[in-house]
Enzyme design. Structure first.
Site, PDB file in Angstrom:
ATOM      1  N   SER A  65       0.835  -1.193   0.000  1.00 12.80           N
ATOM      2  CA  SER A  65       0.000   0.000   0.000  1.00 12.80           C
ATOM      3  C   SER A  65       0.880   1.258   0.000  1.00 12.80           C
ATOM      4  O   SER A  65       1.809   1.347  -0.800  1.00 12.80           O
ATOM      5  CB  SER A  65      -0.956  -0.056   1.199  1.00 12.80           C
ATOM      6  OG  SER A  65      -2.038   0.817   1.002  1.00 12.80           O
ATOM      7  N   ASP A  88      -8.193  -6.456  -5.394  1.00 17.36           N
ATOM      8  CA  ASP A  88      -7.875  -5.249  -4.623  1.00 17.36           C
ATOM      9  C   ASP A  88      -8.653  -4.069  -5.191  1.00 17.36           C
ATOM     10  O   ASP A  88      -8.359  -3.587  -6.293  1.00 17.36           O
ATOM     11  CB  ASP A  88      -6.356  -4.980  -4.709  1.00 17.36           C
ATOM     12  CG  ASP A  88      -5.915  -3.898  -3.725  1.00 17.36           C
ATOM     13  OD1 ASP A  88      -6.786  -3.160  -3.208  1.00 17.36           O
ATOM     14  OD2 ASP A  88      -4.704  -3.804  -3.466  1.00 17.36           O
ATOM     15  N   HIS A 103      -6.567  -6.378  -0.515  1.00 13.69           N
ATOM     16  CA  HIS A 103      -5.438  -5.476  -0.242  1.00 13.69           C
ATOM     17  C   HIS A 103      -4.560  -6.091   0.856  1.00 13.69           C
ATOM     18  O   HIS A 103      -4.506  -5.579   1.973  1.00 13.69           O
ATOM     19  CB  HIS A 103      -6.026  -4.129   0.182  1.00 13.69           C
ATOM     20  CG  HIS A 103      -5.057  -2.988   0.127  1.00 13.69           C
ATOM     21  ND1 HIS A 103      -4.385  -2.637  -1.010  1.00 13.69           N
ATOM     22  CD2 HIS A 103      -4.659  -2.103   1.083  1.00 13.69           C
ATOM     23  CE1 HIS A 103      -3.618  -1.597  -0.757  1.00 13.69           C
ATOM     24  NE2 HIS A 103      -3.753  -1.265   0.507  1.00 13.69           N
TER      25      HIS A 103
END
Lengths: 805, 805
Positions: free
Chosen positions: B373, B493, B524
């Site tokens: 991320s 995701d 994610h």
């Protein structure tokens, strides 16, 4: 947020100073320091990460004491002065609260009080005496992460200079043992304790594997107490799904039998005293290393504090001998064999073949047992033998009689989410010798015979109490208990139901054995990671008294005897004198059509039909969905139950003890079972029975030690219409007792009076108490496929509610 | 169960023997041993817990090799002989599989093959050469718990004799670096790197806190590579809920503007080369200790293997200087400043005040960046600067252009579950200087100005691509990348959408920069704890090549370039030559009323009304509930969308790349937004996007190191009717491009052609492909409160699907 502290003990100025010296925050010579110098030394001491004055001063500059000054200003200003307000602002930040986020600077004192921290007795700190007392308090306060501040310092390296001490010793502070040992250096090893049993009938004493985790300091001469966890799951479990009993079947009528309890009393055939050899002298060698493993983080917490942990899975587990016997005397004997070895009364070997003895030379001879569920059950079992060396048990969510785990009033009644399980199935689950096929093949025949014996003995056909179950009722032997007892249980535990701790508690009370009980609002869980309560600190305080030589303290008096978590207000823990008191007053309720009233009035009969199984199975519902439906006021299963509701209460009712129902009931066949629930009706955001994670990994158990999630019971996000208070079940043929069967004539009315599971429940004003009468309990009883009709004569039916306050 | 192994490398006999000597399982002199003696030595070596022959023999007696014999029999029988079948039975038990539970003895070979283990090339083992090769293979095989067997041995103490080596060195086995370092001895310390930035405008260079975890062996002279994780969350986060933008509002018409891309191109104002001082000589002192913390277990895994981990939160975080700028050049510069220090090109200090320099003397100068991320995003950002010392990045679930995170085709489009978030909100979230009120008050004014600049720059009013976003598009600088790149992303995701890795992948391909990409079926998440894939081993193999001096290996060739997890069959991973290939063939679909067809046919128009917001808000539905409703064939929101379905497919379709829709569309107002989903319709038990825990704490990262849950993607328990394949959104005014606005005349038809998010999706025979056209996306776009009507001219509308196979 509440951070209740029950374990904090007010000490004298002398003890206070001695404690500060014990932890090496001060020296003896610091008594002569000026207040400012003393403050500087104390402050420098509580920033163990900063190894230079410059870096420490930088850290102080991040900590406000008011809107104009930081701790660095105070640190450098002569004469030393800190107002009460400044002190609180500083303390809150040290306890990890953030200004403008957790609290406002203006409001610091109110926030401090709301957390439940002890009251401050000063307005200013400008003399050494007040300063010392204030700092002492700070070290004892619990941080936002649940540990107390001194534990937090330990996690940050405060005690690291103690780790490699040549002459290691325990360090006590406020009577609690401190984290001065390096958990990463724990020595892990395996020995084989020789029992006097031969449960697998191979002509040899069963050897029992014991796994030892002990501080490295024992190798430098420290003798340590032991937390022993008898854990049948320790060496792995088997899939028991294929072995579950079929519960989709009808209840069969039982042959009439009226017998005397004496006829089914079990006799103790085992002498629990060791009859084998002891090792004559200390032997330090072991041959086998064990892997790090975490079973119960309370044990891991104590590893940093110098107490050893010992695990044994018992007879019939991987790398031990014997067979699983689920609650038998042999299991109890195998459980205490480990204690007998720890205390020096029994022999153990370094391996399974060579008969080389090894002693628990590192143990101070004092043992406590810990663990939940089956693990706690074995702690209770061990205590009832009076085994020497066992000084305390912390028995959590534990069974005190196996009949009360798998049966109820002559019925097979499963623990929640365990339909079809029984003593034989649990024996399969825990029989980890199955994992080594080469080992299993050697004992397959004797194992199968033993399983058969469990299946016969447990007698699912009648569900009656018998000799098999009487052997597995530890309460018969409460009088032999020689150790301190702490019972912990969840008030929403429907796996090990509340009758287990309740009957044990009553027996302890009757036998005048000192005991404590903590009841939380959880289900079948540990409570040592709940933020609002200082469980670890309480246990620390209490165990120091029980296990450490020359460390008697006031914990028995200081700690609550009965601690019960409120089911209405979050983070509220009540301290009571008793639970299920014999003298509790009783509120009597009478049944009217769909109503519960406090005054009797002649009325009619009411009927329901037990035919929900088909729908339940067809719709593939979970047992929880079914129960929710049954409790709801407009239920798809409403013809399967009667619901009697009180008027909205005009004042709060604190139910405490075992509600009793008396039902005058008829059924249209020769067998019948009754189930009853009490429920709290009223729209409210109730406390959830599952605590939520409020800090992932926030609870650190020591430097270089494990972390655990910090949890708290929170209110539901959305209001709910009702909540189960308690439940009970009975076979109508067992209306006399659990071991005798009376007949049922279809259509005849019988008086059936029985106790529901005990509880403690705060029922709010404007809520309604509901009594639900039904028969098949999809989650717990056999599921009837025939259609049965039950009729209640309401005139002769009653509900008795014990209460307090 | 599949335990795929991509990292295993076949080696020569010489290398094989050398590897066994490297790990001290054998000595050079063992070459002359008889087969039985060699076998005995190898076997004794793989039971590191057993320190005597007796106890080891006991352990061998638990391990069957056939129904008559155990490993103890083989161990003691001359001449040595082990059949292939016996070897497999032995190996499976060593890998923790249980006979009669995981596999049947008769069927061992089939089970071995089903696991995906490498084929065996022998039928018997009775000579040393075969024995060595067989044992070497065993050491490389993955256990039931996910780690390979040599790692399992390490966890059991196999390498403990290496821990205190006076001249520590890395140990390689099958080209992978081994766990010969004691993770519990990790040295944790803090330094302050001086950047050339002054983002908080205090006239001083921003100092950046860096937290170092390095093996104790560095103190004994070992120079080690570094895994560096730039983690803006490292020092804590703030509650951003109050700062979220309101999304319950209507889309406003934008002023017409047709501009050239050149007008909005960002110019790089920062030179990334360090201009400040370097420390001139090694300085070993630090003043501040850091706490143990786990951010990414891949880093922790490498701590046992001798690689350092370094964490830095960057500008605007607690105990660093500066402000948060969400993706700006300054943020990138602050990210690489740490690498420049690690490589010796920048100065750092032991504290924030005294200017005492300290060097990364323990680092071998080679750095890789890791993280997911925002963390992975900063790895990508750093790579695009070409910073010296950065040899590799593992960029997981990462943003490659911030416009593609918070915008789509001229619309504000939120990441899943992040409605109302934007660059300014994320800057608040990560601005951990807020936690120290004393620090915050000093920079409050400049902080507020900076937040204002983000709010203006991001321009939620138009949603257009502009200079602000162009500065935050790392793909502009792909040409500068000097390091190896591994991209990891979840095909489900919807937080960081697939366009981010896709456009980066295309840019890398165009620039001919060597890169690999792994696409899993998760959302994610990290993939390093997924059982069916040897992620840790692959990364180990690859990083050894990139980071260790003189250890070049074949990992670039051996490891898959494109690895994609199958979305139909669990535990299946496909190795492809490319993803989103430029040359992918296109399948064209035409729109008919409610139908998608492969042949065009003149047809009518179809309309829908966008008025779902009121119901959505009134019913307090989650965004997921709403999306499921919209996708279902009988939707409560069916008037809010058009659903076009193909006939059931007659053969499987492997969608690979960006589907493109062309819609000829009119709206009854001067602004309009279009959303489109592609979905797979057909009753099937699909793979869940959330992996399930298959072994709690089963993945142990090293001796005395942490454990992690082992997970696997499993099939749904119950079949589902459909699954989202991909999505896309556009502002109809941005039909030309993302920076120009064309006008909309109510009722006029416009051609709007745009890419959906790319994917790789295996659509099964008999399933139907569905195209859903709608406007308001409750989970991602503004939620319209006015009622709008959209009409599609189906004749001029199209769907293009790139596919492979």
């Amino acid at each position: 947020m509440k951070l209740n502290q029950f374990a904090f003990h007010q000490v004298s100025s002398e003890q206070l100073y001695q404690d500060l010296v014990n932890i090496k925050l001060l020296d003896e010579s610091d008594k002569t320091l000026s207040s400012l110098k003393l403050f500087q030394k104390l402050i420098a001491g509580i920033f163990p990460e900063y190894h230079s004055l410059s870096s420490c001063l930088e850290a102080l500059r991040y900590i406000s004491v008011d809107s104009q000054h930081t701790l660095a200003d105070i640190f450098n200003t002569e004469p030393f002065h800190l107002s009460r307000h400044q002190f609180i602002i500083m303390v809150l930040q040290l306890l990890k609260f953030e200004i403008g986020i957790d609290f406002q600077m203006d409001n610091a004192e109110a926030f401090y009080q709301d957390c439940g921290y002890p009251k401050l007795s000063f307005d200013q700190i400008n003399d050494s005496e007040t300063l010392l007392r204030a700092f002492y308090l700070l070290l004892n306060l619990r941080t936002k992460n649940g540990m107390n501040f001194l534990d937090d310092l330990a996690n940050r390296g405060f005690f690291n200079s103690f780790f490699d001490a040549q002459a290691p010793h325990f360090v006590f502070f406020n009577n609690r043992v401190q984290a001065v040992f390096d958990a990463s250096k724990t020595i892990r090893e395996i020995v084989y304790v020789e029992s006097d049993l031969d449960t697998d009938h191979d002509g040899k004493h069963d050897l029992l594997e014991a796994t030892i985790f002990r501080p490295a300091a024992t190798d430098r001469g420290l003798k340590v107490p032991t937390l022993y966890t008898a854990n049948p799951y320790f060496k792995g479990t088997n899939d028991m799904t294929p072995s579950l009993h079929n519960v989709n079947q009808n209840l069969q009528p039982k042959k009439a039998q009226i017998i005397d309890k004496a006829e089914i009393q079990a006799t103790h055939t085992l002498a629990y005293q060791p009859i084998g050899a002891k090792a004559s002298e200390e032997n330090h060698d072991t041959e086998i290393s064990a892997q790090a493993e975490t079973v119960y983080s309370l044990n891991d917490y104590f590893l940093s504090r110098g107490f050893a942990s010992v695990y044994a899975a018992g007879i019939g587990t991987r790398h031990s001998d014997g067979l699983r016997t689920t609650g038998s005397q042999e299991e109890t004997a195998s459980t205490i064999a480990i204690i007998q070895w720890l205390h020096g009364d029994r022999i153990a070997y370094t391996n399974r073949t060579d008969h080389i003895p090894t002693t628990a030379w590192w143990c101070n001879g004092n043992v406590t047992m810990t663990g939940k569920s089956y693990l706690g059950t074995l702690a209770t079992a061990a205590a009832t033998t009076g085994v020497t060396g066992l000084k305390a048990i912390i028995s959590e969510s534990a069974i005190s009689s196996w009949y009360d785990y798998y049966r109820d009033n002559g019925l097979v009644v499963a623990p929640e989410d365990c339909q079809g399980e029984d003593t034989d199935v649990l024996a399969i689950d825990t029989f980890s010798r199955l994992k080594d096929d080469a080992d299993f093949q050697k004992i397959k025949a004797v194992y199968e015979r033993q399983q058969q014996a469990l299946t016969v003995g447990q007698d699912r056909d009648t569900g009656n109490y018998n000799t098999f179950w009487d052997e597995r009722n530890y309460r018969n032997d409460v009088k032999h208990i020689q150790c301190a007892v702490l019972i912990v249980h969840g008030l929403n535990d429907w796996n090990v139901k509340l009758r287990n701790p309740e009957k044990l508690w009553r027996a302890l009370r009757a036998a005048k054995i000192p005991a404590k009980i903590f009841l939380h609002q959880g289900q079948h869980i540990y409570m040592n990671n709940i933020r609002s309560i200082d469980f670890n600190d309480m246990v620390n305080y209490w165990l120091v008294d029980k296990l450490c030589h020359d460390q008697k303290n006031a914990s028995d008096a200081d700690l609550p005897k009965v601690l019960i978590q409120d089911n209405v207000t979050p983070e509220q823990w009540h301290h009571y004198q008793d639970w299920c008191a014999e003298s509790a007053p009783i509120k009597q309720f009478y049944l009217q059509k769909n109503r519960l009233t406090t005054k009797p009035k002649p009325t009619e009969t009411q009927s329901f039909i037990d035919n929900g199984t088909t729908d339940f199975l067809k719709h593939n519902q979970t047992e929880h969905q079914w129960q929710n439906a049954l409790l709801s006021q407009t239920s798809e299963y409403q013809h399967n139950r009667l619901l009697f509701l009180t008027d909205p209460l005009t004042k709060d009712l604190y139910i405490d003890g075992n509600p009793i129902v008396t039902l005058q009931v008829a059924v249209d066949s020769t067998s019948g079972k009754l189930s009853v629930m009490l429920a709290d009706y009223g729209i409210a955001r109730r406390l959830q029975a599952q605590p939520s994670i409020v800090g992932r990994g926030a609870l650190q158990l020591g430097f270089n030690n494990l972390t655990e999630d910090l949890k708290e019971f929170q209110l539901e996000t959305h209001p709910s219409p009702f909540k189960l208070i308690t439940k009970g079940h009975i076979n109508m043929q067992n209306r006399r007792n659990t071991w005798s069967n009376d007949v049922i004539q279809p259509g005849n009315f019988y008086t059936v009076r029985f106790e529901l599971q005990p509880t403690h429940y705060h029922l709010l004003t404007n809520h309604q108490l509901g009594l639900i009468v039904y028969s098949t309990d999809m989650g717990m009883t056999l599921r009837e496929s025939r259609v049965q009709s039950y009729t209640l004569d309401l005139n002769a039916s009653r509900l008795e509610i014990p209460y307090n306050k």
